[in-house]
Design a protein around this motif. Structure first.
Motif, mmCIF file in Angstrom:
data_model
loop_
_atom_site.group_PDB
_atom_site.id
_atom_site.type_symbol
_atom_site.label_atom_id
_atom_site.label_comp_id
_atom_site.label_asym_id
_atom_site.label_seq_id
_atom_site.Cartn_x
_atom_site.Cartn_y
_atom_site.Cartn_z
ATOM 1 N N GLU A 67 71.119 25.855 1.360
ATOM 2 C CA GLU A 67 70.609 26.957 0.491
ATOM 3 C C GLU A 67 69.291 27.284 0.243
ATOM 4 O O GLU A 67 68.712 28.001 -0.309
ATOM 5 C CB GLU A 67 71.216 26.479 -1.034
ATOM 6 N N THR A 68 68.634 26.252 1.067
ATOM 7 C CA THR A 68 66.833 26.351 1.008
ATOM 8 C C THR A 68 66.268 27.470 1.731
ATOM 9 O O THR A 68 66.926 27.749 2.756
ATOM 10 C CB THR A 68 66.243 24.933 1.595
ATOM 11 N N ASP A 69 65.393 28.042 1.362
ATOM 12 C CA ASP A 69 64.735 29.084 2.085
ATOM 13 C C ASP A 69 64.165 28.870 3.583
ATOM 14 O O ASP A 69 64.378 29.304 4.302
ATOM 15 C CB ASP A 69 63.378 29.526 1.261
ATOM 16 N N HIS A 70 63.978 27.389 3.322
ATOM 17 C CA HIS A 70 63.473 26.883 4.795
ATOM 18 C C HIS A 70 64.278 27.042 5.876
ATOM 19 O O HIS A 70 64.237 27.355 6.987
ATOM 20 C CB HIS A 70 62.999 25.368 4.722
ATOM 21 N N TYR A 71 65.652 26.483 5.691
ATOM 22 C CA TYR A 71 66.940 26.711 6.444
ATOM 23 C C TYR A 71 67.219 28.062 6.679
ATOM 24 O O TYR A 71 67.478 28.515 7.782
ATOM 25 C CB TYR A 71 68.044 25.921 5.861
ATOM 26 N N LEU A 72 67.345 28.946 5.691
ATOM 27 C CA LEU A 72 68.055 30.415 5.774
ATOM 28 C C LEU A 72 66.974 31.003 6.653
ATOM 29 O O LEU A 72 67.462 31.846 7.630
ATOM 30 C CB LEU A 72 67.977 30.958 4.511
ATOM 31 N N ILE A 73 65.744 31.058 6.578
ATOM 32 C CA ILE A 73 64.694 31.899 7.364
ATOM 33 C C ILE A 73 64.676 31.449 8.524
ATOM 34 O O ILE A 73 64.705 32.279 9.599
ATOM 35 C CB ILE A 73 63.258 31.506 6.430
ATOM 36 N N MET A 74 64.536 29.886 8.869
ATOM 37 C CA MET A 74 64.617 29.468 10.421
ATOM 38 C C MET A 74 66.030 29.790 11.044
ATOM 39 O O MET A 74 65.920 30.493 12.113
ATOM 40 C CB MET A 74 64.426 28.016 10.169
ATOM 41 N N LYS A 75 67.140 29.814 10.489
ATOM 42 C CA LYS A 75 68.289 30.149 10.985
ATOM 43 C C LYS A 75 68.431 31.836 11.172
ATOM 44 O O LYS A 75 68.606 32.076 12.476
ATOM 45 C CB LYS A 75 69.505 30.170 9.960
ATOM 46 N N GLU A 76 67.822 32.628 10.391
ATOM 47 C CA GLU A 76 67.678 33.886 10.487
ATOM 48 C C GLU A 76 66.775 34.477 11.701
ATOM 49 O O GLU A 76 66.971 35.288 12.585
ATOM 50 C CB GLU A 76 67.121 34.705 9.132
ATOM 51 N N PHE A 77 65.744 33.633 11.823
ATOM 52 C CA PHE A 77 64.749 33.819 12.788
ATOM 53 C C PHE A 77 65.218 33.506 14.201
ATOM 54 O O PHE A 77 65.239 34.349 15.157
ATOM 55 C CB PHE A 77 63.322 33.283 12.448
ATOM 56 N N ASN A 84 68.507 33.344 15.229
ATOM 57 C CA ASN A 84 69.834 34.163 15.327
ATOM 58 C C ASN A 84 69.399 35.633 15.542
ATOM 59 O O ASN A 84 69.980 36.485 16.401
ATOM 60 C CB ASN A 84 70.574 34.417 14.234
ATOM 61 N N ASN A 85 68.120 36.064 14.993
ATOM 62 C CA ASN A 85 67.765 37.550 15.243
ATOM 63 C C ASN A 85 66.197 37.528 15.291
ATOM 64 O O ASN A 85 65.513 38.247 14.735
ATOM 65 C CB ASN A 85 68.048 38.356 14.022
ATOM 66 N N LYS A 86 65.631 36.853 16.397
ATOM 67 C CA LYS A 86 64.203 36.761 16.582
ATOM 68 C C LYS A 86 63.704 38.001 16.740
ATOM 69 O O LYS A 86 62.625 38.548 16.371
ATOM 70 C CB LYS A 86 64.082 35.652 17.940
ATOM 71 N N ASP A 87 64.368 38.705 17.972
ATOM 72 C CA ASP A 87 63.598 40.177 18.244
ATOM 73 C C ASP A 87 63.519 40.991 16.969
ATOM 74 O O ASP A 87 62.488 41.796 16.737
ATOM 75 C CB ASP A 87 64.421 40.742 19.267
ATOM 76 N N LYS A 88 64.591 41.255 16.437
ATOM 77 C CA LYS A 88 64.673 42.105 15.272
ATOM 78 C C LYS A 88 63.697 41.623 14.049
ATOM 79 O O LYS A 88 62.938 42.599 13.487
ATOM 80 C CB LYS A 88 66.061 42.088 14.593
ATOM 81 N N MET A 89 63.580 40.466 13.917
ATOM 82 C CA MET A 89 62.619 39.876 12.778
ATOM 83 C C MET A 89 61.172 40.122 13.326
ATOM 84 O O MET A 89 60.095 40.479 12.555
ATOM 85 C CB MET A 89 62.942 38.802 12.451
ATOM 86 N N ILE A 90 60.976 39.880 14.545
ATOM 87 C CA ILE A 90 59.363 40.074 14.968
ATOM 88 C C ILE A 90 58.956 41.456 14.946
ATOM 89 O O ILE A 90 58.019 41.991 14.726
ATOM 90 C CB ILE A 90 59.259 39.475 16.482
#
Length: 240
Positions: free
Chosen positions: A213-223, A225-231
Motif C-alpha cells: 500500500e505504500t507509495d514507495h512500493y507502488l511507484i517503484m512497481k509502476e516504474f 513495469n512501465n518504464k518507457d511510458k513513465m519516462i
C-alpha cells in the motif's frame, strides 16, 4: 506530555505527525517509519533515540560528540514506555551524520588507551578507509551484536539493492537474537521484512499500511513495469 507543549504553531510541534500524535506502539521485531520528505521522519526518529539516551548524531550511548547541535527539543516532550526486557546492546544509526561518527572513532583511537581500538568493533578497519556502502555494512555486521535496540534513519542511503537485501538478512539474524528495530526508510526492499509494522507519515498524521500500500512500493512497481511510458510522460511534463 502534550499538555506541556508550549505551542503547536512552531517547529517541531507544527508537523502534522507530531501535532496529531498521542501514542505509537512499536512492533517487538521491526517497526518502519515511512513517508515523503518533510513529513518529520528524522525528527521523530531523533526524538525517540535521544529520549532513550543515544547521542543525537548517532552511535552507541557511549558517544557524546557533537559537530553542530541541530536536533529539536521534541525528546523533552515524549515519554517512552519500556517493556520488561531491557536491551543489552543499542545503536542509533543516522546516515546524514555517519561521517561525523566515523571521524570521532578515528580520533578516539588515536588517543592513548589501555583498551582495544574502537574500530575493532566495526570490523578492524577505519570506516573512512572503506567505501561509503562498505562502512555502513561494516557497522551492521560487526557492531550490531544482538539483544539490542537498533534505531536506523535511512540506512539504505549508501547501499546497493543487493546490499539492501543482505541488510534484510542481517535484520532477520538480529531479530532471531532478540533484537528490535525502528527504521526510517524510503526503500521498498528494506520495508519488506514480513513480521513488521509500517507507519506512513502523511500531512494528516500517521496511518498504518502494508508494504504493497505504500507509495514507495507502488511507484517503484509502476516504474519497473512501465518504464518507457513513465519516462516519456515525465519528460513531456517537463517540456511543457
Amino acid at each position: 506530555m502534550r499538555n506541556l507543549v508550549p505551542t503547536f504553531q512552531a517547529y517541531p510541534f507544527d508537523l502534522a505527525v507530531i501535532r496529531n500524535l498521542h501514542t505509537l506502539d512499536f512492533h517487538p521485531k521491526v517497526t518502519y517509519i515511512v513517508g515523503e520528505n518533510g513529513m518529520g521522519k528524522s525528527t521523530l526518529m531523533e526524538s525517540i533515540a535521544v529520549s532513550w539516551g543515544f547521542n543525537p548524531e548517532g552511535g552507541t550511548m557511549n558517544f557524546s560528540f557533537s559537530t553542530q547541535a541541530t536536533h529539536s527539543n521534541l525528546f523533552e516532550y515524549i515519554q517512552l514506555v519500556k517493556g520488561p526486557r531491557r536491551p543489552r546492546d543499542g545503536f542509533f544509526f543516522r546516515a546524514e551524520s555517519y561521517y561525523n561518527l566515523a571521524t570521532t572513532i578515528d580520533e578516539l583511537d588515536r588517543e592513548p588507551s589501555p583498551g582495544r581500538p574502537i574500530k575493532d568493533s566495526y570490523g578492524g578497519k577505519s570506516l573512512h578507509e572503506q567505501s561509503h556502502g562498505e562502512s555502513f555494512f561494516s557497522t551492521f555486521v560487526h557492531r550490531f551484536g544482538g539483544n539490542g535496540l537498533y534505531i536506523l534513519d535511512e540506512p539504505e542511503a549508501a547501499l546497493s539493492p543487493l546490499r539492501q537485501m543482505a541488510m534484510l538478512t542481517r535484520i532477520h539474524e538480529l531479530v532471531q537474537q532478540n533484537s528490535q528495530f525502528i527504521i526510517a526508510t524510503h526503500s521498498p526492499i528494506l520495508m519488506a521484512y514480513p513480521d513488521a509494522q509500517i507507519y506512513n507519515l502523511t500531512p494528516d498524521g500517521i496511518e498504518i499500511q502494508t508494504l504493497e500500500e505504500t507509495d514507495h512500493y507502488l511507484i517503484m512497481k509502476e516504474f519497473l513495469n512501465n518504464k518507457d511510458k513513465m519516462i516519456q510522460q515525465l519528460f513531456e511534463d517537463n517540456d511543457n
